[in-house]
Design an enzyme around this catalytic site. Structure first.
Site, PDB file in Angstrom:
ATOM      1  CB  CYS A 186      79.748  14.638  -6.094  1.00  0.00           C
ATOM      2  SG  CYS A 186      78.779  15.065  -7.556  1.00  0.00           S
TER       3      CYS A 186
ATOM      4  CB  THR B  54      81.330  -3.525   1.608  1.00  0.00           C
ATOM      5  OG1 THR B  54      79.952  -3.505   1.234  1.00  0.00           O
ATOM      6  CG2 THR B  54      81.779  -4.965   1.762  1.00  0.00           C
TER       7      THR B  54
ATOM      8  CD  GLN C 199      70.986  -2.343   0.286  1.00  0.00           C
ATOM      9  OE1 GLN C 199      71.581  -2.241   1.352  1.00  0.00           O
ATOM     10  NE2 GLN C 199      71.597  -2.703  -0.831  1.00  0.00           N
TER      11      GLN C 199
ATOM     12  CB  CYS D 103      80.600  19.140  -8.314  1.00  0.00           C
ATOM     13  SG  CYS D 103      79.817  18.616  -6.778  1.00  0.00           S
TER      14      CYS D 103
ATOM     15  CD  GLU E 240      75.016  -4.634  -0.912  1.00  0.00           C
ATOM     16  OE1 GLU E 240      74.070  -3.820  -0.924  1.00  0.00           O
ATOM     17  OE2 GLU E 240      76.072  -4.452  -1.537  1.00  0.00           O
TER      18      GLU E 240
ATOM     19  CB  CYS F 207      75.636  16.586  -9.096  1.00  0.00           C
ATOM     20  SG  CYS F 207      76.765  17.975  -8.963  1.00  0.00           S
TER      21      CYS F 207
HETATM   22 ZN    ZN Z   1      78.033  17.241  -7.082  1.00  0.00          ZN
END
Ligand code: ZN
Length: 191
Positions: A149, A27, A95, A152, A93, A184
């Site tokens: 992420c 966005t 979707q 990690c 948005e 992850c």
């Molecule tokens: Zn990760």
């Protein structure tokens, strides 16, 4: 357009898609492009689905609290009645709209308009989220935004749901979702 090595098309419209997981800045990027179009004195119209009432009813708002006024619509075909004079159409948005959005975006681009669409490309299970795959196929320009992420620090393209509900759509933000990389991300056990 500074986000592509190609020159800007002349005498025709086109479709740009910004796709990625939650918290990847979709966005924000949509708002950035629309702001620049406004500065260039283009007539800009922005739409979002009536399902998404987060933050504000009459604006698109990114997680970093940038915002632009938008029209709330239930059916993607409502875009036509609001965009007669528009040079640039923004849709957030994506979707959450039906597959009619493909035909609508193609028609607008064929009429000479620049159409910029942002949306989640995968659901919380990592399954392609229709109609985004079809939109990506018909777009001239595609930007994939990546988040970070939270586990990690790798580039992340998956949306991790932190609840056990199996409904495909639950509108929310950092309380129920976070960005995860492929390694992850996991599909929560359904209850
Ligand atoms: Zn990760």
């Amino acid at each position: 357009m500074e986000f592509t090595p190609h020159s800007t098309p002349k005498d025709t419209g086109w479709i740009e898609v910004i796709a990625g997981c939650m918290f990847s800045g979709k966005t924000e990027e949509l708002i950035r492009r629309l702001r620049r179009a406004t500065i260039a004195k283009q007539n800009v119209k922005i739409f979002k689905p009536a399902i998404d009432l987060r933050f504000s009813e009459n604006s698109i708002v990114s997680h970093n609290e940038q915002s632009l006024p938008s029209v709330l619509i239930k059916d993607i075909k409502e875009v036509f009645e609001h965009s007669k004079d528009a040079h640039v159409i923004g849709i957030d948005e994506a979707q959450f709209f039906s597959s009619d959005i493909i035909e609508v975006c193609n028609k607008l681009a064929n009429e000479g308009k620049r159409v910029i669409v942002a949306g989640l490309d995968q659901d919380y299970k990592g399954i392609p989220f229709e109609p985004m795959p079809q939109l990506l196929a018909v777009a001239e320009y595609i930007t994939k935004t990546l988040a970070i992420c939270v586990e990690c620090g790798n580039p992340a393209d998956k949306t991790q749901r932190k609840t056990t509900s199996s409904e495909r759509v639950i509108v929310g933000a950092a309380d129920i979702y976070e960005a995860r990389c492929r390694r992850c991300h996991y599909i929560p056990e359904e209850k």
